[in-house]
Design an enzyme around this catalytic site. Structure first.
Site, PDB file in Angstrom:
ATOM      1  N   GLY A  91       0.843  -1.209   0.000  1.00  0.00           N
ATOM      2  CA  GLY A  91       0.000   0.000   0.000  1.00  0.00           C
ATOM      3  C   GLY A  91       0.871   1.250   0.000  1.00  0.00           C
ATOM      4  O   GLY A  91       0.662   2.180  -0.792  1.00  0.00           O
ATOM      5  N   HIS A  92       1.872   1.273   0.882  1.00  0.00           N
ATOM      6  CA  HIS A  92       2.803   2.406   0.901  1.00  0.00           C
ATOM      7  C   HIS A  92       3.539   2.518  -0.441  1.00  0.00           C
ATOM      8  O   HIS A  92       3.730   3.611  -0.975  1.00  0.00           O
ATOM      9  CB  HIS A  92       3.847   2.220   2.005  1.00  0.00           C
ATOM     10  CG  HIS A  92       3.287   2.164   3.397  1.00  0.00           C
ATOM     11  ND1 HIS A  92       3.447   1.070   4.220  1.00  0.00           N
ATOM     12  CD2 HIS A  92       2.587   3.066   4.121  1.00  0.00           C
ATOM     13  CE1 HIS A  92       2.876   1.298   5.372  1.00  0.00           C
ATOM     14  NE2 HIS A  92       2.336   2.500   5.353  1.00  0.00           N
ATOM     15  N   GLN A 112      -0.510  10.631  17.934  1.00  0.00           N
ATOM     16  CA  GLN A 112      -1.763  10.118  17.371  1.00  0.00           C
ATOM     17  C   GLN A 112      -2.181   8.781  17.982  1.00  0.00           C
ATOM     18  O   GLN A 112      -3.166   8.197  17.551  1.00  0.00           O
ATOM     19  CB  GLN A 112      -1.672  10.024  15.847  1.00  0.00           C
ATOM     20  CG  GLN A 112      -0.769   8.933  15.323  1.00  0.00           C
ATOM     21  CD  GLN A 112      -0.595   9.044  13.818  1.00  0.00           C
ATOM     22  OE1 GLN A 112       0.053   9.956  13.312  1.00  0.00           O
ATOM     23  NE2 GLN A 112      -1.189   8.119  13.071  1.00  0.00           N
ATOM     24  N   GLY A 150      -3.452   7.738   1.219  1.00  0.00           N
ATOM     25  CA  GLY A 150      -4.193   6.551   0.816  1.00  0.00           C
ATOM     26  C   GLY A 150      -5.684   6.659   1.131  1.00  0.00           C
ATOM     27  O   GLY A 150      -6.067   7.128   2.205  1.00  0.00           O
ATOM     28  N   SER A 206      -0.288  -2.130   8.055  1.00  0.00           N
ATOM     29  CA  SER A 206       0.810  -2.543   8.941  1.00  0.00           C
ATOM     30  C   SER A 206       0.267  -3.395  10.075  1.00  0.00           C
ATOM     31  O   SER A 206       0.961  -4.267  10.593  1.00  0.00           O
ATOM     32  CB  SER A 206       1.504  -1.306   9.508  1.00  0.00           C
ATOM     33  OG  SER A 206       1.929  -0.473   8.454  1.00  0.00           O
ATOM     34  N   ARG A 207      -0.973  -3.152  10.470  1.00  0.00           N
ATOM     35  CA  ARG A 207      -1.543  -3.877  11.605  1.00  0.00           C
ATOM     36  C   ARG A 207      -1.973  -5.287  11.232  1.00  0.00           C
ATOM     37  O   ARG A 207      -2.287  -6.082  12.129  1.00  0.00           O
ATOM     38  CB  ARG A 207      -2.697  -3.083  12.220  1.00  0.00           C
ATOM     39  CG  ARG A 207      -2.202  -1.815  12.922  1.00  0.00           C
ATOM     40  CD  ARG A 207      -3.281  -1.128  13.732  1.00  0.00           C
ATOM     41  NE  ARG A 207      -2.743  -0.094  14.588  1.00  0.00           N
ATOM     42  CZ  ARG A 207      -2.715   1.226  14.306  1.00  0.00           C
ATOM     43  NH1 ARG A 207      -3.189   1.655  13.155  1.00  0.00           N
ATOM     44  NH2 ARG A 207      -2.195   2.091  15.152  1.00  0.00           N
TER      45      ARG A 207
HETATM   46  P1  AMP Z   1       0.566   4.622   7.710  1.00  0.00           P
HETATM   47  O1  AMP Z   1       1.980   4.151   7.626  1.00  0.00           O
HETATM   48  O2  AMP Z   1      -0.399   3.571   8.120  1.00  0.00           O
HETATM   49  O3  AMP Z   1       0.452   5.906   8.503  1.00  0.00           O
HETATM   50  O4  AMP Z   1       0.146   5.002   6.217  1.00  0.00           O
HETATM   51  C1  AMP Z   1       0.892   5.924   5.450  1.00  0.00           C
HETATM   52  C2  AMP Z   1       0.117   6.266   4.210  1.00  0.00           C
HETATM   53  O5  AMP Z   1      -0.110   5.081   3.459  1.00  0.00           O
HETATM   54  C3  AMP Z   1      -1.268   6.865   4.497  1.00  0.00           C
HETATM   55  O6  AMP Z   1      -1.556   7.888   3.547  1.00  0.00           O
HETATM   56  C4  AMP Z   1      -2.174   5.678   4.321  1.00  0.00           C
HETATM   57  O7  AMP Z   1      -3.502   6.040   3.969  1.00  0.00           O
HETATM   58  C5  AMP Z   1      -1.483   4.960   3.168  1.00  0.00           C
HETATM   59  N1  AMP Z   1      -1.887   3.554   3.140  1.00  0.00           N
HETATM   60  C6  AMP Z   1      -1.869   2.673   4.161  1.00  0.00           C
HETATM   61  N2  AMP Z   1      -2.373   1.489   3.765  1.00  0.00           N
HETATM   62  C7  AMP Z   1      -2.714   1.630   2.472  1.00  0.00           C
HETATM   63  C8  AMP Z   1      -3.296   0.769   1.495  1.00  0.00           C
HETATM   64  N3  AMP Z   1      -3.630  -0.492   1.770  1.00  0.00           N
HETATM   65  N4  AMP Z   1      -3.508   1.262   0.257  1.00  0.00           N
HETATM   66  C9  AMP Z   1      -3.183   2.536  -0.057  1.00  0.00           C
HETATM   67  N5  AMP Z   1      -2.631   3.406   0.822  1.00  0.00           N
HETATM   68  C10 AMP Z   1      -2.402   2.957   2.060  1.00  0.00           C
END
Ligand code: AMP
Length: 298
Positions: free
Chosen positions: A52-53, A77, A163, A202-203
């Site tokens: 996703g990232h 957060q 995302g 990530s979870r």
């Molecule tokens: P995080 O590391 O969870 O804070 O996510 C960092 C960025 O990656 C944020 O903009 C999230 O919305 C995006 N993101 C996380 N998971 C996904 C996914 N499965 N598909 C697309 N973007 C994602």
């Protein structure tokens, strides 16, 4: 600043990712690019990098000459009792994945780089932060808005990539950028999913094999709501019931919320008339998972 046309190949070659910690190092690197007329895309993350990232990095490569990513597990957060301490931090693997995806600069600040000692400034986006995730995680979005504004002030990118997976977060940050005249365009990338539909997160690493099999309920429930909408269903209550009916076959899934809200105001709707967000959150084992889709009536 002349961002390359979306989708056009960037002028610079990926491969040599620099890693920095301090604000001044980020500013100097970005200033050097700017002096050559290169544009900058930015992907903030909390690490535990997954496809996703990487899809955001990929898109950023398509819109800008240079790509900056950050890894910062933002203490502000996380609520008390949440997973700040145990949040996965596979830094070596993260760096390798981000470098391979074409990141030019990886910013890995420490807490004191983002929150200088004695800091007192917070950012709150009212009216969008209190429902959905905000209801279960009080103060969460104040933490998100506060950190992302700080990161934006340092990187000063042309494009901020977010995302759709975190739709409420994206909506809040879009509003913040508009309200505070932050000179950046915000782009959303679609949710990247596993082959069975589970949204990448990530979870997901918290799930054991049994829980992983149950976690598909979120995407399956949303798929049921989507086909009801496609079949002409307008009642938010019946859409929620369609999701819960799917979830009854997944006993490990404990609902946090099932919501149908206006996609702009994030206020609950009773009938689907305009653009809506269908959003769900549930616990599976110790993981709290979210997913959503946006629907626009034809
Ligand atoms: P995080 O590391 O969870 O804070 O996510 C960092 C960025 O990656 C944020 O903009 C999230 O919305 C995006 N993101 C996380 N998971 C996904 C996914 N499965 N598909 C697309 N973007 C994602």
């Amino acid at each position: 600043m002349t961002p390359a046309a979306a989708g056009s190949p960037r002028r610079t070659r990926p491969g040599r990712m620099r890693r920095v910690r301090r604000v001044g190092q980020v500013r100097a690197a970005v200033a050097a690019w700017r002096s050559r007329g290169e544009s900058v895309g930015f992907v903030p993350t909390m690490g535990a990098i997954h496809p996703g990232h990487l899809s955001l990095i990929e898109r950023a490569r398509g819109t800008d000459d240079r790509v900056v990513a950050s890894i910062f597990v933002n203490p502000l957060q996380f609520g008390p009792g949440e997973d700040f301490r145990s949040y996965p931090r596979p830094v070596v693997r993260d760096r390798r994945m981000l470098a391979a995806a074409g990141t030019d600069l990886l910013w890995e600040p420490e807490v004191r780089d983002v929150y200088p000692p004695g800091d007192r400034t917070r950012v709150r986006v009212e009216g969008l932060s209190e429902g959905l995730e905000g209801a279960s995680r009080p103060g969460h979005f104040e933490g998100v808005a506060t950190v992302v504004l700080r990161l934006l002030h340092v990187v000063q990118p042309d494009t901020l990539w977010l995302g759709q997976k975190d739709a409420q977060q994206a909506r809040i940050l879009e509003q913040m950028v508009r309200d505070l005249h932050v000179p950046v365009r915000v782009r959303r990338a679609p949710t990247a999913r596993e082959s069975d539909g589970l949204a990448r997160s990530s979870r997901n690493a918290y799930l054991d094999a049994t829980q992983r099999a149950q976690a598909v309920a979120l995407a399956r429930g949303l798929a049921a709501a989507r086909s009801a909408l496609a079949g002409g269903e307008h009642s938010a209550e019946r859409l929620r019931r369609a999701i819960r009916a799917v979830w009854r076959s997944f006993p490990a899934v404990r609902e946090d919320y099932v919501a149908v809200v206006d996609a702009d105001t994030l206020e609950p709707v009773t009938r689907v008339r305009g653009r809506v967000l269908v959003a769900v959150a549930a616990r599976v084992g110790r993981a709290r998972l979210i997913d959503n889709f946006e629907w626009r009536p034809a």
